[in-house]
Design a protein around this motif. Sequence first.
Motif, mmCIF file in Angstrom:
data_model
loop_
_atom_site.group_PDB
_atom_site.id
_atom_site.type_symbol
_atom_site.label_atom_id
_atom_site.label_comp_id
_atom_site.label_asym_id
_atom_site.label_seq_id
_atom_site.Cartn_x
_atom_site.Cartn_y
_atom_site.Cartn_z
ATOM 1 N N SER A 224 -7.862 7.696 5.583
ATOM 2 C CA SER A 224 -8.002 6.656 6.604
ATOM 3 C C SER A 224 -8.926 5.527 6.170
ATOM 4 C CB SER A 224 -8.511 7.274 7.910
ATOM 5 O OG SER A 224 -7.586 8.225 8.409
ATOM 6 N N TYR A 225 -10.013 5.840 5.481
ATOM 7 C CA TYR A 225 -10.968 4.795 5.101
ATOM 8 C C TYR A 225 -10.372 3.800 4.109
ATOM 9 C CZ TYR A 225 -11.884 6.692 0.431
ATOM 10 O OH TYR A 225 -11.759 7.092 -0.886
ATOM 11 N N ALA B 29 -7.505 2.376 4.301
ATOM 12 C CA ALA B 29 -6.657 1.364 4.945
ATOM 13 C C ALA B 29 -7.363 0.022 5.010
ATOM 14 C CB ALA B 29 -6.244 1.830 6.338
ATOM 15 N N GLU B 30 -8.558 0.000 5.563
ATOM 16 C CA GLU B 30 -9.309 -1.253 5.685
ATOM 17 C C GLU B 30 -9.651 -1.820 4.313
ATOM 18 O OE1 GLU B 30 -13.347 -3.029 7.843
ATOM 19 O OE2 GLU B 30 -12.932 -0.878 7.870
ATOM 20 N N ALA C 296 -6.404 -3.210 2.626
ATOM 21 C CA ALA C 296 -5.831 -4.335 3.367
ATOM 22 C C ALA C 296 -6.416 -5.677 2.946
ATOM 23 C CB ALA C 296 -6.020 -4.129 4.864
ATOM 24 N N LYS C 297 -7.586 -5.656 2.321
ATOM 25 C CA LYS C 297 -8.205 -6.903 1.849
ATOM 26 C C LYS C 297 -7.482 -7.449 0.621
ATOM 27 C CE LYS C 297 -12.759 -5.265 3.362
ATOM 28 N NZ LYS C 297 -14.104 -4.810 2.896
ATOM 29 N N ALA D 217 -4.943 4.114 11.349
ATOM 30 C CA ALA D 217 -5.858 3.278 10.569
ATOM 31 C C ALA D 217 -5.093 2.177 9.850
ATOM 32 C CB ALA D 217 -6.632 4.134 9.568
ATOM 33 N N THR E 79 -4.967 -2.451 10.805
ATOM 34 C CA THR E 79 -5.203 -3.560 9.871
ATOM 35 C C THR E 79 -4.293 -4.756 10.149
ATOM 36 O OG1 THR E 79 -3.578 -2.849 8.208
ATOM 37 C CG2 THR E 79 -5.806 -1.918 8.056
ATOM 38 N N LYS F 32 -1.454 -5.131 8.840
ATOM 39 C CA LYS F 32 -0.545 -5.255 7.707
ATOM 40 C C LYS F 32 0.767 -4.533 7.999
ATOM 41 C CE LYS F 32 -3.522 -7.331 4.947
ATOM 42 N NZ LYS F 32 -3.291 -8.654 4.330
ATOM 43 N N THR G 34 -0.961 0.994 17.983
ATOM 44 C CA THR G 34 -2.088 0.135 17.612
ATOM 45 C C THR G 34 -1.801 -1.333 17.904
ATOM 46 O OG1 THR G 34 -1.350 -0.284 15.328
ATOM 47 C CG2 THR G 34 -2.627 1.733 15.737
#
Length: 269
Positions: free
Chosen positions: A95-96, A98-99, A102-103, A123, A127, A129, A154
């Motif tokens: 999950s971590y 994803a953020e 996404a950058k 997650a 984002t 995306k 979401t």
Amino acid sequence: MNTLEVIKQGNHRQFFLIAGPCAVESKDLCFEVAEKVKKLTLERDIPYIFKGSFKKANRSKGDSFTGMGDEFGLDILRQVREHFDLPVTTDIHESYQAEMAAKYVDVLQIPAFLCRQTDLLKAAGVTGKVVSIKKGQFLSPEGMKFAVDKVKTTGNDNVWLIERGTTFGYQDLVVDYRSIPVMRGFEVPVVMDCTHALQQPNQSSGVTGGNPAMIGTIAKAAIAVGADGLFIETHPNPAVALSDGANMLKLDKLEELLDQLVKVRNAVI
């Protein structure tokens, strides 16, 4: 109009293509593949998304190549995105990630064996995306509706599904092409993974086998039954690839295959 918007509207004449090496092995490799595939797809009016895994978490052997380092691998994908003006996709496993990913990328891919992981799907959805979910080898196509619904809770409706075959015994997969129209019934684009559908997993050597000679067969059949896109991993020299070399299409064989696929698409639309 950008590639992702073209795909979202769903009225483009040709299928779209997700293609690149299995893993981000080096900047030179990624640039070589992106340059070649972009040229081929532009000439044939095929929307193209570059693919490369910054992290390979699902290896059989503990000493197999897993990546160059998260930020380093993701930055190479960013450079591909900016230099070639291409949308880029990579897979995430936790999950971590994803953020973080996404950058750097436009499409977050969920591996087949994680397609039921609620926290991971949500997650990715948060984002904003595109979230591209591979159907688990153990799931019916009908079961993928719930994965789509998890992402949409979401507020993100940008979901794709990828068919990648169903487990057939311990060391083979089979593709049920009924899954493509079934999953398209969820009103999301459906992609055929022509690479991993031909894996031969669970080999005693600890290295997954494959049958890349059948990639064209899988791809043409998928287009014939209405797949919106194709997923094809490709490498200039699969024999020396650091991940999934046994499954990948040799880069110099892609042009002929695309010409065949365009003919099939034009015949069925």
